[in-house]
Design an enzyme around this catalytic site. Sequence first.
Site, PDB file in Angstrom:
ATOM      1  N   TYR A 187      -0.137  -9.022  -2.610  1.00 34.14           N
ATOM      2  CA  TYR A 187       0.396  -7.211  -1.811  1.00 34.14           C
ATOM      3  C   TYR A 187       2.247  -7.068  -2.131  1.00 34.14           C
ATOM      4  O   TYR A 187       2.365  -6.545  -2.636  1.00 34.14           O
ATOM      5  CB  TYR A 187      -0.080  -6.923  -0.861  1.00 34.14           C
ATOM      6  CG  TYR A 187      -0.983  -6.328  -0.375  1.00 34.14           C
ATOM      7  CD1 TYR A 187      -1.499  -5.597  -0.898  1.00 34.14           C
ATOM      8  CD2 TYR A 187      -1.969  -7.819   0.386  1.00 34.14           C
ATOM      9  CE1 TYR A 187      -2.728  -4.747  -0.375  1.00 34.14           C
ATOM     10  CE2 TYR A 187      -3.343  -6.900   0.100  1.00 34.14           C
ATOM     11  CZ  TYR A 187      -3.650  -5.577   0.228  1.00 34.14           C
ATOM     12  OH  TYR A 187      -4.993  -5.461   0.681  1.00 34.14           O
TER      13      TYR A 187
ATOM     14  N   ASN B 248       1.148  -0.987   0.004  1.00 39.99           N
ATOM     15  CA  ASN B 248       0.348  -0.219  -0.361  1.00 39.99           C
ATOM     16  C   ASN B 248       1.226   1.589   0.226  1.00 39.99           C
ATOM     17  O   ASN B 248       0.387   2.282  -0.405  1.00 39.99           O
ATOM     18  CB  ASN B 248      -0.935  -0.100   1.344  1.00 39.99           C
ATOM     19  CG  ASN B 248      -1.936  -1.490   0.948  1.00 39.99           C
ATOM     20  OD1 ASN B 248      -2.675  -1.012   0.430  1.00 39.99           O
ATOM     21  ND2 ASN B 248      -2.691  -1.352   2.180  1.00 39.99           N
TER      22      ASN B 248
ATOM     23  N   HIS C 191      -1.190  -6.859   6.193  1.00 40.83           N
ATOM     24  CA  HIS C 191      -2.648  -7.253   7.049  1.00 40.83           C
ATOM     25  C   HIS C 191      -2.616  -7.603   8.428  1.00 40.83           C
ATOM     26  O   HIS C 191      -3.133  -7.971   8.770  1.00 40.83           O
ATOM     27  CB  HIS C 191      -3.954  -8.203   6.303  1.00 40.83           C
ATOM     28  CG  HIS C 191      -4.551  -6.685   4.668  1.00 40.83           C
ATOM     29  ND1 HIS C 191      -5.287  -6.923   3.923  1.00 40.83           N
ATOM     30  CD2 HIS C 191      -3.639  -5.662   4.883  1.00 40.83           C
ATOM     31  CE1 HIS C 191      -4.917  -6.455   3.292  1.00 40.83           C
ATOM     32  NE2 HIS C 191      -4.576  -5.548   3.440  1.00 40.83           N
TER      33      HIS C 191
END
Length: 821
Positions: free
Chosen positions: A288, A229, A279
């Site tokens: 990811y 992210n 996460h």
Amino acid sequence: MTSPWSRRGFLATTGGTAFALGLTGTAPASAAPAAEASAAAEAPATAEDFAALRAKWRTLMLGEGFSPTAEPFKTKLATLGAQAADFRATMAPAPGSLWPTLGYADPAPDTDQESYGYSQRMNDSFSRLSTMAQAYCQPGTGLTGDAALKDAVIAGLDHLHAEVYSDSKARFGNWWNFQIGSPQALMDIAVLLHEHLSAERIAAYCRAVDAYVPDSAVANYTGTSTGANRVDLCRVLILRGVVGDSAAKIVTGRDALSPVFPYVTTGDGFYADGSFIQHTSIPYIGGYGAVLNDGLGRLFALLRGSAWQVDDPGSQLFLDTIEKAIAPFVHNGLMMDNVSSRGISRGLTASDPFRLPQDDHTRAHGVMASVLLLGQGASPEEEARWKAMVKGWLQRDYYGPALKNPKLSLVNTARLQAVFDDDTVKASPEPVEHRVFHNMDRATHRRRDWTASVSMASTRIAHYEFGNGEHARGYHTGAGWLSWWGADHGLEQYSDTYWPTVDPYRLPGTTVSRKPLPDGVGGNWGGPRPSTAWVGGTTDGEYGTAGQHLQGVTSTMYAKKSWFFLDDSVVCLGAGITSADGHTVETTVDNRNLGASGTSALSINGIRQPVEQGWTATRARTRWAHIAGHAGYVFPGGAEISALREERTGAWRDINTGGSPEPFTRRYLTLWQDHGTDPQDASYAYILMPGASELRTAARALDGDWLDVLANTPQQHGIHVASRGFTGINFWEPGTVGKVTASAPVSLQIRERRDGTATIGVADPSRTVTGLTLVWKRRVKSVTSKAPTVTGATTGSSLTLTFGDLSGSYGATHQVRVRLH
């Protein structure tokens, strides 16, 4: 094909003019705000500098070095043009939507899931406009340079800006769509159509991005601004700077990458052992991690040679992860499912024009292209190794070849095709290695002709992740799931509609209570974790020992499970299997996907079993079994084994709310051991032999001297294989097993070699051992090397090793090498 609406009519209807957008009187996009002045001073830049970066990004998006009239590019370009034409034809701007099927209005939805859906449809609208912009810019699409298509894209951007994505609109639904998905697509379009956008429009789009992705989004490395992210957020900031001629934004985005590079010891990111977590508790190299890999590859390439080149010395740590973290989970062109979490439930969607599900092969294709892109900034030696590695994957993938994937982007296809066609690049074979990823409860075992990986859960790593309606029945994927593939068989095992059709309580290798679980048990992002800590193992780099103190998902079931990975097999032990759920507990030996019509022969003790669907049987004295074209299974001492042939029907929507409702039926052949209802201290033992013939399986079963099971109790598991010089022991509790005594709960492995040396590996999976004394009753001449944690060693008629505090080593292996008498 022409648009069904006029641009003038569209602007009149929606108010999407420059005046309606509030663009008049706006400062030129190239003028940096005062708040940016100090950062901009770091890298004084000219308009030519930003133009050069836009040209680079354009090339990174569109590709280069391919012929638009040659396959597979000709077909891909035609398909891109057809998609763009369809999007233009169906585009019907109206209040609350740009396409009738993608309404993004947010009338106070009843649930978070509904709100997520609205923001996702906004994001999908931007994605469609991006597809249209690429068709306009790419050669050979049939729409190259089509002015009406370009005008439609700009009109669509105006509509979304006026209605939902501007600095005057509130965010709703999933944060990702506003901070990553939509702004990335918006900035990509702004690069592609930059010369056709007024300074006022560019400034307005940049203000919108600034509103949703301010510099504060990367001020702290926490929450949703970590790992992949964080890289995505940095991409947004950097591209916003490239589009809006802001050196300050580029600097902010570039510098915010730095926290991604260092290895972490908790939370999200890469670990020194090659683990990757997102996460908080989810192994995510195939999800990811792949996004992070791709994002950094492109940003490195974009900024290389510019005034804003990424020169952080930590960036080499990231390059190291290609071989430490990515490659160990790619086998013959597929990315293992046990590091892709929710991604394994994203199969076929009803709107997919290719009718091609996402699977372990398609997930690997983009990763392979990213590896090649990153190689351009690596050392010549690294780039050469990576090219050879990727070429080997491309050549050996017979089931889902990357170069035949119609959904793979044209730019990635071009990158892979270039290596595939390069005769100077010699493909490297699959490696021979064993890797323990102690920070994400995974281990991989790789051989030239087969590969296996075990998936576990602990107090640190969740059983599975459920979120956004995805991965509803993945609850037992952390219960000792042992996945494996052969060199010339099995590549389709988890690819051929496996996840919506398999019995989720019978994943290979797992020990599971049949207690019924609701879909998504644990809740959104709950990541249910067991209370058990002893999970991990040790290795010498070639063979491996792993163990799991298993606690079932919302269950009273506990078990001790071990795997010993050798050259041609995996020895699997289980003990202490205890439950009070009021339901049966089973250990699934294997569950093979035979496809839509497969009928692989099953032999039990050399007797051929029926092939009819619905056949089931239990054999009380099973010594060995064999599934033709798959594997052999040996049960030391015999066992009561059940077998089942069945057809199972399911749809992707059963496990993912965004999946297709179309039903699929697949045939399965399952072998399992039934431990009964509420078992007390049950056990199992079997040998998995991937790719073994029936004759070799029978021979192993008849060779009573090949395997010595030293212990299979709740306190210890241990085996000795004399012909391999191998001893593996998991001490759940201190004690003596065979010739080894351990004073603390550790995982131990000993490899004796023909050259008169031996390697001892010790790990502390529970991370509780503050001191250890290890005694091996074997004559040892000398210690030739030892880990720094070894505080004492005595040799002679036996070897005694004293270790200091191991608890802070995160379950890593501590090696000692000795010379034997």
